[in-house]
Design an enzyme around this catalytic site. Structure first.
Site, PDB file in Angstrom:
ATOM      1  N   LYS A  35       4.598   0.269  -9.916  1.00  0.00           N
ATOM      2  CA  LYS A  35       4.624   1.666  -9.443  1.00  0.00           C
ATOM      3  C   LYS A  35       6.048   2.167  -9.227  1.00  0.00           C
ATOM      4  O   LYS A  35       6.322   3.362  -9.420  1.00  0.00           O
ATOM      5  CB  LYS A  35       3.786   1.813  -8.170  1.00  0.00           C
ATOM      6  CG  LYS A  35       4.256   0.982  -6.967  1.00  0.00           C
ATOM      7  CD  LYS A  35       5.147   1.755  -6.026  1.00  0.00           C
ATOM      8  CE  LYS A  35       5.596   0.901  -4.870  1.00  0.00           C
ATOM      9  NZ  LYS A  35       6.467   1.647  -3.921  1.00  0.00           N
ATOM     10  N   GLY A  54       0.817  -1.203   0.000  1.00  0.00           N
ATOM     11  CA  GLY A  54       0.000   0.000   0.000  1.00  0.00           C
ATOM     12  C   GLY A  54       0.851   1.253   0.000  1.00  0.00           C
ATOM     13  O   GLY A  54       2.090   1.189  -0.013  1.00  0.00           O
ATOM     14  N   ARG A  69      12.879   6.293  -2.853  1.00  0.00           N
ATOM     15  CA  ARG A  69      14.177   6.127  -3.504  1.00  0.00           C
ATOM     16  C   ARG A  69      14.032   6.034  -5.016  1.00  0.00           C
ATOM     17  O   ARG A  69      14.927   6.430  -5.761  1.00  0.00           O
ATOM     18  CB  ARG A  69      14.876   4.885  -2.956  1.00  0.00           C
ATOM     19  CG  ARG A  69      15.460   5.073  -1.562  1.00  0.00           C
ATOM     20  CD  ARG A  69      16.004   3.806  -0.990  1.00  0.00           C
ATOM     21  NE  ARG A  69      14.937   2.861  -0.668  1.00  0.00           N
ATOM     22  CZ  ARG A  69      15.131   1.675  -0.099  1.00  0.00           C
ATOM     23  NH1 ARG A  69      16.360   1.278   0.192  1.00  0.00           N
ATOM     24  NH2 ARG A  69      14.116   0.890   0.187  1.00  0.00           N
ATOM     25  N   ASN A  70      12.899   5.500  -5.482  1.00  0.00           N
ATOM     26  CA  ASN A  70      12.661   5.404  -6.925  1.00  0.00           C
ATOM     27  C   ASN A  70      12.516   6.797  -7.534  1.00  0.00           C
ATOM     28  O   ASN A  70      13.149   7.122  -8.538  1.00  0.00           O
ATOM     29  CB  ASN A  70      11.403   4.577  -7.174  1.00  0.00           C
ATOM     30  CG  ASN A  70      11.548   3.155  -6.686  1.00  0.00           C
ATOM     31  OD1 ASN A  70      12.207   2.334  -7.310  1.00  0.00           O
ATOM     32  ND2 ASN A  70      10.940   2.854  -5.547  1.00  0.00           N
TER      33      ASN A  70
END
Length: 380
Positions: free
Chosen positions: A215, A151, A279-280
């Site tokens: 995502k 989530g 971090r992405n």
């Protein structure tokens, strides 16, 4: 003060939380989940490899490396032996990077009680096999029920008690549907729920896990464009079209659209694509600013799940005959040597399509050359 029920809500059934839980992985998210369980009254043991981190949690009731300034509840005890964490546990949560799920699940299988439910809290697709994380764990854990927790959750906010929601997904057997209060998904959701953490229940593991894997890749794309100086219009477009890619992959594997438009899909996508806390997103921003990959994060070896998933997600999509243009663009930048400007220019200059896929239309973009020239120059 006693809260009044919301008008129209049915009277809830009762489910019993687990009494003892093991959390395997003492990073930021593992520690936040362990703290959440302990605050809910579940006796919780947290396993980690780093003795210094384990000792700090037990002695100082904090972990400055992963959750600075957060006080750990008394019901949480950290250990560095896997057997000690799992002894007497009624449920386990594996919270390690996706690349470590198989090896850690194999260790858990040595000590976990037969039939004990295990929830995977890693997001991704195994590169070598194309398996989801729960499928990887199932191969190692034998006949134990395997589910996941996913989530829109940043570890620090969860640990600080900010209102947070997540989905707990397990397969529902015939017996589970007859007596849902005894189903692993329900019992774990109740075990995690506190005054600030709200858990929802699902039986759609594919939909939940695909949301978590895709995502991260879309967040890198959003980061690149943000780092290059683009703003809200661009990010909204990437999130929306990224959601479409998520839906395509989930449905092709048997997941439900409703799941992808829930917490573990669009909820997690929106969070991860909107904050450099991710971090992405942060990796993408640095790449968009022209920082070479090996110099990102000041040269530190930071694990970025979307970097790995960019390959595993697109490999799986290609095998299924699906087109995921945003994920393919991120893959090209990270793993195929494409310049960010040229890659995103090619993405934006693709043929004009209908948004409802059922229309199946495709027309040449009238400004392909201009788009390529403009974006390639602005993202350098």
């Amino acid at each position: 003060m006693k809260l009044k029920p919301i008008s129209g809500d049915p009277l809830p059934s009762q489910a019993h939380p687990y009494r003892r839980a093991a959390v395997i992985g003492a990073g930021a998210w593992g520690t936040a989940l362990a703290a959440t369980l302990a605050r809910a009254g579940v006796a919780t043991r947290l396993w980690g490899r780093d003795h210094a981190v384990i000792d700090e949690i037990n002695v100082k009731r904090t972990t400055e490396r992963f959750l600075p300034g957060v006080t750990m509840p008394e019901g949480l005890h950290a250990v560095h032996r896997m057997q000690a964490a799992l002894e007497g546990a009624e449920v386990a949560l594996i919270v390690v990077p996706s690349r470590s799920v198989r090896s850690v699940a194999r260790q858990v299988a040595e000590y976990a009680a037969p039939g004990m439910p295990v929830a995977i809290c890693a997001k991704g697709i195994e590169a070598e096999t194309g398996l989801l994380m729960t499928q990887v764990a199932e191969e190692e854990l034998g006949r134990r029920p395997v589910g996941c927790v996913s989530g829109p959750t940043f570890a620090r906010e969860t640990a600080l008690g900010h209102p947070t929601a997540a989905t707990v997904a397990f397969p529902f057997s015939y017996a589970d549907r007859l007596t849902p209060s005894e189903a692993p998904a329900v019992r774990l959701a109740v075990s995690l729920s506190t005054e600030s953490f709200r858990a929802y229940v699902s039986d759609d593991l594919v939909g939940v896990e695909i949301g978590g894997a895709v995502k991260n890749v879309i967040a890198i794309a959003c980061g690149v464009m943000t780092g290059a100086g683009f703003a809200e219009n661009t990010r909204a477009a990437l999130i929306t079209r990224g959601l479409d890619e998520m839906k395509q992959l989930a449905e092709a594997l048997g997941g439900r659209r409703e799941t992808v438009t829930g917490l573990s899909g669009i909820g997690d996508l929106t969070l991860t694509c909107s904050s450099p806390t991710s971090r992405n997103m942060s990796l993408g921003q640095q790449l968009g600013q022209g920082i070479p990959r090996d110099a990102c994060f000041d040269g530190r070896p930071v694990v970025v799940e979307g970097e790995v998933n960019a390959t595993s997600v697109t490999d799986l999509a290609r095998r299924l005959g699906l087109r995921l243009p945003i994920c393919e663009t991120v893959r090209a930048i990270l793993h195929e040597g494409a310049a960010p400007g040229e890659a995103f220019a090619a993405l934006w200059a693709r043929p004009i399509e209908a948004e409802p896929r059922a229309m199946d239309l495709s027309f040449a973009h009238p400004a392909t050359d201009q788009a390529i020239a403009t974006l390639a120059e602005r993202i350098s």
